[in-house]
Design a protein around this motif. Structure first.
Motif, PDB file in Angstrom:
ATOM      1  N   HIS A   1      -7.514  -1.493   1.544  1.00 59.48           N
ATOM      2  CA  HIS A   1      -6.166  -0.950   1.371  1.00 59.48           C
ATOM      3  C   HIS A   1      -5.282  -1.395   2.522  1.00 59.48           C
TER       4      HIS A   1
ATOM      5  N   HIS B   1      -3.405   0.160   4.887  1.00 57.12           N
ATOM      6  CA  HIS B   1      -3.151   0.828   6.169  1.00 57.12           C
ATOM      7  C   HIS B   1      -3.527  -0.097   7.332  1.00 57.12           C
TER       8      HIS B   1
ATOM      9  N   HIS C   1      -6.454   8.584  -2.022  1.00 55.08           N
ATOM     10  CA  HIS C   1      -5.887   8.293  -0.704  1.00 55.08           C
ATOM     11  C   HIS C   1      -4.376   8.146  -0.852  1.00 55.08           C
TER      12      HIS C   1
ATOM     13  N   ASP D   1     -11.464   4.745   2.570  1.00 53.01           N
ATOM     14  CA  ASP D   1     -10.723   5.964   2.912  1.00 53.01           C
ATOM     15  C   ASP D   1     -10.527   6.800   1.649  1.00 53.01           C
TER      16      ASP D   1
END
Ligand SMILES: [Zn+2]
Length: 248
Positions: free
Chosen positions: A67, A69, A157, A178
């Motif tokens: 992802h 982040h 998430h 996550d």
């Protein structure tokens, strides 16, 4: 070697003690980096101080981004620049389409799109100039990276995120990436020989939820993405540590 998982980093987004969560998955013929956190080159090099060979930015065949982040993707620019301008070895980059859709425009483009050479000429590049980009297929659909077989499913998430199951030669491991605590995700990961599961505060998975799982699963589980405040020595579920290598 059938399937090996090396722990490159175990920390969360705010860590001052660890590298951010990152894994290196290896089979006989394939080396897959799962996520590319900041200080990636140093994290790979430090594996050599922890009982493994010293690795560098060239020593991975495939990179998979779970992802967008920053603690999971902040080292990708470093890897891609190195591979394009220093060694000329194009990386193979995997992610779900939602991640790929934002990877260039929302994370990398500002520093990598228009490059000026010493003569002042501008050169426009795209993500395809830096990497062999391969969108992952639909959730649950198996796909191959070299001799690894993978499948993914979405997690709970803030932004689109892929949990992973990886198999090779009859051995398997699962990675939550996550996520909030999600019993259906845990059930999807549970058949694996090894499950690396995140835990943290806020939107993440509370440790208490994992402690309540079946003991046989907890015995095959290692925690990752834990807070600097987590007591590793007293942890009720064993923690992955940087430099650990699981041979499955
Ligand atoms: Zn995240």
């Amino acid at each position: 070697m059938t399937l090996s998982v090396r722990v490159v980093g175990v920390g969360d987004a705010f860590t001052a003690r660890y590298y951010n969560a990152c894994l290196l998955v290896e089979s006989a013929g394939t080396r897959l980096l799962v996520d590319a956190p900041p200080a990636l080159a140093r994290a790979l090099r430090d594996l050599g101080d922890r009982g493994g060979p010293t690795l560098g930015l060239d020593d991975v065949d495939h990179v998979l981004i779970t992802h967008l982040h920053g603690d999971h993707v902040g080292g990708l620019e470093q890897l891609l620049f190195w591979r394009r301008f220093v060694t000329g070895r194009k990386a193979v980059l995997h992610a779900i389409p939602e991640v790929l859709a934002g990877l260039w425009d929302a994370r990398l483009r500002g520093g990598m799109e228009v490059l000026m050479d010493a003569a002042g000429d501008r050169h426009a590049l795209t993500l395809d100039d830096y990497a062999d980009v391969r969108p992952m297929p639909a959730a649950g659909e198996a796909f191959s990276l070299g001799d690894l077989s993978l499948a993914w499913r979405p997690t709970v998430h803030h932004i689109p995120t892929s949990a992973l199951r990886v198999t090779a030669g009859g051995a398997s491991f699962g990675y939550s990436a996550d996520t909030a605590f999600d019993p259906s995700l845990v059930a999807w990961l549970a058949p694996s020989d090894l499950v690396l599961h995140e835990t943290n505060f806020g939107v993440h998975t509370p440790l208490a939820a994992l402690v309540g799982l079946d003991p046989s699963l907890r015995a095959r589980m290692r925690l990752i993405h834990y807070s600097d405040l987590h007591d590793v020595e007293a942890s009720p579920i064993a923690c992955a540590r940087e430099g650990d290598r699981y041979e499955l």
